[in-house]
Scaffold this motif. Structure first.
Motif, PDB file in Angstrom:
ATOM      1  N   LYS A   1       0.750  -1.444  -0.023  1.00 38.19           N
ATOM      2  CA  LYS A   1       0.488  -0.288  -0.002  1.00 38.19           C
ATOM      3  C   LYS A   1       0.894   0.948   0.111  1.00 38.19           C
ATOM      4  O   LYS A   1       0.156   2.941  -0.415  1.00 38.19           O
ATOM      5  N   PHE A   2       1.932   1.375   0.301  1.00 42.25           N
ATOM      6  CA  PHE A   2       3.320   2.467   0.333  1.00 42.25           C
ATOM      7  C   PHE A   2       3.305   2.709  -0.772  1.00 42.25           C
ATOM      8  O   PHE A   2       4.214   3.228  -1.238  1.00 42.25           O
TER       9      PHE A   2
ATOM     10  N   ILE B   1       1.470   3.250 -12.345  1.00 40.72           N
ATOM     11  CA  ILE B   1       1.448   2.423 -13.465  1.00 40.72           C
ATOM     12  C   ILE B   1       0.588   2.313 -14.757  1.00 40.72           C
ATOM     13  O   ILE B   1       0.896   2.669 -16.338  1.00 40.72           O
ATOM     14  N   ALA B   2      -0.656   2.930 -14.273  1.00 44.51           N
ATOM     15  CA  ALA B   2      -1.549   2.848 -15.309  1.00 44.51           C
ATOM     16  C   ALA B   2      -1.281   3.517 -16.388  1.00 44.51           C
ATOM     17  O   ALA B   2      -1.360   5.287 -15.562  1.00 44.51           O
TER      18      ALA B   2
ATOM     19  N   SER C   1      -8.008   4.242  -6.437  1.00 50.08           N
ATOM     20  CA  SER C   1      -6.735   4.564  -5.465  1.00 50.08           C
ATOM     21  C   SER C   1      -6.437   4.594  -6.752  1.00 50.08           C
ATOM     22  O   SER C   1      -5.287   3.423  -7.424  1.00 50.08           O
ATOM     23  N   PRO C   2      -5.508   5.623  -7.694  1.00 48.14           N
ATOM     24  CA  PRO C   2      -5.527   5.785  -8.767  1.00 48.14           C
ATOM     25  C   PRO C   2      -3.788   5.354  -8.860  1.00 48.14           C
ATOM     26  O   PRO C   2      -3.587   5.191 -10.231  1.00 48.14           O
ATOM     27  N   LEU C   3      -2.933   5.792  -7.868  1.00 51.30           N
ATOM     28  CA  LEU C   3      -1.623   4.969  -7.710  1.00 51.30           C
ATOM     29  C   LEU C   3      -1.038   4.099  -7.821  1.00 51.30           C
ATOM     30  O   LEU C   3      -0.557   3.273  -8.299  1.00 51.30           O
ATOM     31  N   ASP C   4      -2.403   3.230  -7.413  1.00 57.03           N
ATOM     32  CA  ASP C   4      -2.462   1.565  -7.338  1.00 57.03           C
ATOM     33  C   ASP C   4      -2.394   0.720  -8.703  1.00 57.03           C
ATOM     34  O   ASP C   4      -2.562   0.189  -8.978  1.00 57.03           O
TER      35      ASP C   4
END
Length: 351
Positions: free
Chosen positions: A219-220, A225-226, A286-289
């Motif tokens: 989670k950190f 990457i999307a 969660s955009p960055l995940d």
């Protein structure tokens, strides 16, 4: 090759050497004439230009214009580009691949750009070899597939742009930076060096002699990457939670909110329509995940899709703030249960 253990969006570094005499051993390159970065999110996550030679060549795949580079590149990268007087090129391979019908397959675009810039082969010869290879590889799939790849090659040769950067980059102190995250000591001292490809620098003393590894560190990472990520359209949503169910990374989740005080203005909700409750409902990304796989948008059964894929930069900042709020909302224990698909998705995923 050197690569990480991630299957979706993991980083692979290809070390490629050319010589006029046979190369009979394999080893990683630590002083490079040419470096290419195929994913723009990597520029703030890795030391992409580590070991590049003075006067070397850097090729970046990104949607950014020359003016955009000023704020999109980290200061450390701008310093290296200017101090080592690199030849800096950019190509929007994702845009080209989409336009010719190849979707997210950018390999051919970047390969064409490589041969145009590197001078390993005369450009005309390289194009002939690439097109012959395409015909041999995809010929059985029909002329349409072959022509798509040929168009990608031709379009990429024309689309490569040399970036003229200012001398001031040599001493630049401002630029893009990784997303600020709060993490624990174990992540910072052990996991983070590994995720930024500096794991080999860890001393033996960094390893727990018991082999003890804390869980819940992914989670950190916030890899970002999307290329495309889902945007939620509340009025189209039928609140079935199937999108959350099929997400391989648990990065899109339904939220039931009893009290929205303290929520960002962009945290839009709709009536959850659950008997005996006054909950508001939101499907939160969660955009960055997110890896941009599109499974959530594909599975959405609504007549008009409630999830539409959009370029990540368009929604990232807003949705990251919304996500940070959503994870503070307590689980609705009177609704969440493992009895059926819909209610199970209100529980916190632990795998």
């Amino acid at each position: 090759f050197s690569y990480d253990s991630k299957k979706s969006g993991g980083i692979t570094v290809s070390h490629l050497r050319f010589g006029k005499s046979p190369i009979q051993s394999t080893y990683l390159i630590d002083v490079a004439d040419f470096i290419a970065c195929h994913n723009p999110s990597y520029v703030i996550r890795y030391d992409v230009l580590e070991g590049i030679k003075e006067g070397g060549t850097f090729l970046l795949n990104s949607p950014w214009s020359a003016a955009d580079m000023e704020k999109q590149l980290p200061a450390s990268m701008k310093n290296v580009i200017a101090q080592k007087k690199l030849k800096f090129y950019n190509i929007d391979g994702v845009k080209i691949a989409r336009e010719v019908g190849l979707g997210g397959r950018i390999n051919m675009c970047l390969q064409a750009a490589f041969f145009k810039i590197s001078g390993v082969l005369p450009e005309k010869d390289a194009v002939e070899y690439m097109k012959a290879a395409v015909k041999k590889t995809y010929g059985k799939k029909g002329d349409d597939i072959v022509n798509m790849h040929w168009k990608a090659i031709d379009a990429s040769l024309d689309a490569v742009e040399e970036i003229q950067y200012p001398d001031s980059w040599a001493t630049a102190t401002e630029g893009a930076a990784p997303a600020a995250i709060s993490s624990d000591e174990y992540y910072q001292t052990f996991v983070h060096p590994i995720t930024v490809l500096k794991g080999d620098s860890l001393p033996v003393s960094a390893f727990d002699p018991r082999g003890f590894v804390p869980t819940g560190t992914t989670k950190f990472e916030k890899r970002g990457i999307a290329v495309m990520a889902p945007a939620w359209i509340p009025e189209n949503c039928i609140m079935c939670n199937q999108c959350s169910y099929v997400c391989p990374h648990a990065c899109i989740r339904p939220v039931l909110v009893a009290d929205k005080s303290g929520a960002p203005d962009t945290f839009v909700t709709k009536d959850a329509k659950i008997k005996g409750t006054s909950y508001e409902y939101r499907m939160q990304l969660s955009p960055l995940d997110c890896t941009g796989c599109g499974n959530c948008a594909d599975i959405c059964p609504a007549k008009e899709k409630a999830l539409v894929m959009k370029p990540l930069p368009e929604i990232s900042d807003v949705e990251e703030a919304n996500w940070n709020y959503a994870v503070t909302v307590p689980v609705a224990k009177d609704v969440a249960s493992d009895k059926n698909l819909k209610t199970s998705q209100f529980l916190q995923p632990l795998f």
